[in-house]
Design a protein around this motif. Sequence first.
Motif, mmCIF file in Angstrom:
data_model
loop_
_atom_site.group_PDB
_atom_site.id
_atom_site.type_symbol
_atom_site.label_atom_id
_atom_site.label_comp_id
_atom_site.label_asym_id
_atom_site.label_seq_id
_atom_site.Cartn_x
_atom_site.Cartn_y
_atom_site.Cartn_z
ATOM 1 N N ILE A 22 1.798 10.221 2.281
ATOM 2 C CA ILE A 22 1.758 8.900 1.641
ATOM 3 C C ILE A 22 0.418 8.683 0.954
ATOM 4 O O ILE A 22 0.350 8.163 -0.160
ATOM 5 N N THR A 23 -0.667 9.097 1.592
ATOM 6 C CA THR A 23 -1.985 8.989 0.965
ATOM 7 C C THR A 23 -2.022 9.777 -0.333
ATOM 8 O O THR A 23 -2.513 9.288 -1.365
ATOM 9 N N LEU A 24 -1.505 11.001 -0.325
ATOM 10 C CA LEU A 24 -1.468 11.818 -1.538
ATOM 11 C C LEU A 24 -0.626 11.156 -2.627
ATOM 12 O O LEU A 24 -0.999 11.148 -3.799
ATOM 13 N N LEU A 25 0.525 10.610 -2.235
ATOM 14 C CA LEU A 25 1.402 9.945 -3.192
ATOM 15 C C LEU A 25 0.697 8.761 -3.848
ATOM 16 O O LEU A 25 0.718 8.615 -5.071
ATOM 17 N N MET A 29 -0.360 8.380 -7.746
ATOM 18 C CA MET A 29 0.163 7.269 -8.546
ATOM 19 C C MET A 29 -0.959 6.315 -9.003
ATOM 20 O O MET A 29 -0.685 5.348 -9.697
ATOM 21 N N HIS A 30 -2.197 6.586 -8.572
ATOM 22 C CA HIS A 30 -3.353 5.743 -8.892
ATOM 23 C C HIS A 30 -3.170 4.321 -8.347
ATOM 24 O O HIS A 30 -3.547 3.342 -8.982
ATOM 25 N N TRP A 31 -2.577 4.241 -7.167
ATOM 26 C CA TRP A 31 -2.410 2.973 -6.476
ATOM 27 C C TRP A 31 -3.437 2.910 -5.360
ATOM 28 O O TRP A 31 -3.945 3.929 -4.904
ATOM 29 N N SER A 32 -3.729 1.715 -4.899
ATOM 30 C CA SER A 32 -4.704 1.535 -3.832
ATOM 31 C C SER A 32 -4.235 2.210 -2.542
ATOM 32 O O SER A 32 -3.111 1.977 -2.088
ATOM 33 N N THR A 33 -5.104 3.024 -1.969
ATOM 34 C CA THR A 33 -4.746 3.644 -0.693
ATOM 35 C C THR A 33 -4.678 2.599 0.424
ATOM 36 O O THR A 33 -4.033 2.837 1.441
ATOM 37 N N ASN A 34 -5.313 1.434 0.236
ATOM 38 C CA ASN A 34 -5.182 0.353 1.219
ATOM 39 C C ASN A 34 -3.720 -0.091 1.317
ATOM 40 O O ASN A 34 -3.222 -0.356 2.413
ATOM 41 N N ILE A 35 -3.041 -0.170 0.177
ATOM 42 C CA ILE A 35 -1.635 -0.555 0.176
ATOM 43 C C ILE A 35 -0.808 0.536 0.867
ATOM 44 O O ILE A 35 0.127 0.249 1.613
ATOM 45 N N GLY A 36 -1.164 1.797 0.649
ATOM 46 C CA GLY A 36 -0.488 2.898 1.333
ATOM 47 C C GLY A 36 -0.660 2.820 2.836
ATOM 48 O O GLY A 36 0.280 3.057 3.604
#
Length: 121
Positions: A22-25, A29-36
């Motif tokens: 999930i962190t890699l995804l 996707m250039h999304w916040s890892t906090n949201i992940g």
Amino acid sequence: MVRNILLVGLGGAAGAMLRYGITLLFTFMHWSTNIGTLLTNVIGSFVMGILVSTFEQSPMLLFATVGLCGGFTTFSTFSMQSVTMLQQGRYGAAALYIMGTMLLCVGFAALGCISARRLGL
């Protein structure tokens, strides 16, 4: 006893690999890892609620809850991300992240329990 320890270890390894995926995804996707991290904790809480409400105490339940869910959820990551936001002076974002994580995870654990009962699992 040794069997249970091995099952928890195998489940933990699988959960950690899923979490890293999930962190890699989210990075890809250039999304916040906090949201992940939040999503991982919410999913893990929901699944834990279902498992605990559905299955009797067994070695496989240890594999799935202590191992898989324990390795998958990311409380230590959540904690460090919260501290980092506080150190950066992002107090509002940190408060929202901390409260949102707590409320969503406890809520989804309860929802998992309710869902399991309603589905007759």
